[in-house]
Design a protein around this motif. Structure first.
Motif, PDB file in Angstrom:
ATOM      1  N   PHE A 199       0.839  -1.196   0.000  1.00  0.00           N
ATOM      2  CA  PHE A 199       0.000   0.000   0.000  1.00  0.00           C
ATOM      3  C   PHE A 199       0.869   1.240   0.000  1.00  0.00           C
ATOM      4  O   PHE A 199       1.835   1.317   0.755  1.00  0.00           O
ATOM      5  N   SER A 200       0.511   2.219  -0.841  1.00  0.00           N
ATOM      6  CA  SER A 200       1.182   3.521  -0.854  1.00  0.00           C
ATOM      7  C   SER A 200       0.122   4.593  -0.662  1.00  0.00           C
ATOM      8  O   SER A 200      -0.908   4.593  -1.339  1.00  0.00           O
ATOM      9  N   ASP A 201       0.372   5.522   0.264  1.00  0.00           N
ATOM     10  CA  ASP A 201      -0.563   6.622   0.529  1.00  0.00           C
ATOM     11  C   ASP A 201      -0.428   7.659  -0.574  1.00  0.00           C
ATOM     12  O   ASP A 201       0.641   8.205  -0.797  1.00  0.00           O
ATOM     13  N   ASN A 239      -7.088  10.542   1.310  1.00  0.00           N
ATOM     14  CA  ASN A 239      -7.784   9.272   1.527  1.00  0.00           C
ATOM     15  C   ASN A 239      -7.759   8.373   0.285  1.00  0.00           C
ATOM     16  O   ASN A 239      -8.720   7.672  -0.006  1.00  0.00           O
ATOM     17  N   LYS A 240      -6.664   8.426  -0.472  1.00  0.00           N
ATOM     18  CA  LYS A 240      -6.478   7.572  -1.648  1.00  0.00           C
ATOM     19  C   LYS A 240      -5.222   6.731  -1.454  1.00  0.00           C
ATOM     20  O   LYS A 240      -4.215   7.212  -0.930  1.00  0.00           O
ATOM     21  N   PHE A 241      -5.300   5.483  -1.910  1.00  0.00           N
ATOM     22  CA  PHE A 241      -4.182   4.566  -1.756  1.00  0.00           C
ATOM     23  C   PHE A 241      -3.923   3.819  -3.058  1.00  0.00           C
ATOM     24  O   PHE A 241      -4.853   3.481  -3.775  1.00  0.00           O
ATOM     25  N   LEU A 242      -2.654   3.569  -3.326  1.00  0.00           N
ATOM     26  CA  LEU A 242      -2.255   2.718  -4.445  1.00  0.00           C
ATOM     27  C   LEU A 242      -1.944   1.354  -3.852  1.00  0.00           C
ATOM     28  O   LEU A 242      -1.191   1.247  -2.881  1.00  0.00           O
TER      29      LEU A 242
END
Length: 111
Positions: free
Chosen positions: A13-15, A19-22
């Motif tokens: 997970f990347s921030d 409130n969006k994550f890759l």
């Protein structure tokens, strides 16, 4: 999340802010299963919804009433009010998260 989604490979997970994550998947089959497994939820909460509540008397167009109404639907994240905590217009507007194990609220008879 790997336990919730039951993946066989790793997840990263990347921030991405706001409130969006890759999410990167080690295995393509895990990615496909998660994408097809909608609606997505985290801790049994669905995505955020904006609610519009019609036919409210002007006296009830306050932030306090909006919070009460919103809590009947789910977790209140935001209410639309002016600098004095009052709402103007034909309807209440608020942002909530809806719990997936509870039925949607159709109406509230008493405040």
């Amino acid at each position: 999340m790997s336990k919730v989604w039951n993946t066989t490979g790793w997840l990263e997970f990347s921030d991405m802010g706001e409130n969006k994550f890759l999410i990167e998947f080690q295995k393509e089959e895990d990615r496909q299963r998660v994408i097809k497994g909608r609606p997505w939820s985290l801790d049994r909460w669905l995505e955020v919804f904006w609610l519009q509540v019609d036919n409210m008397p002007l006296a009830y167009m306050t932030q306090e009433v909006r919070l009460h109404v919103g809590k009947c639907a789910g977790k209140v994240l935001d209410v639309i009010v002016d600098q004095w905590g009052l709402g103007w217009g034909k309807f209440l507007r608020l942002k909530v998260e809806v719990h997936i194990t509870k039925a949607l609220v159709k109406s509230i008879l008493k405040l």
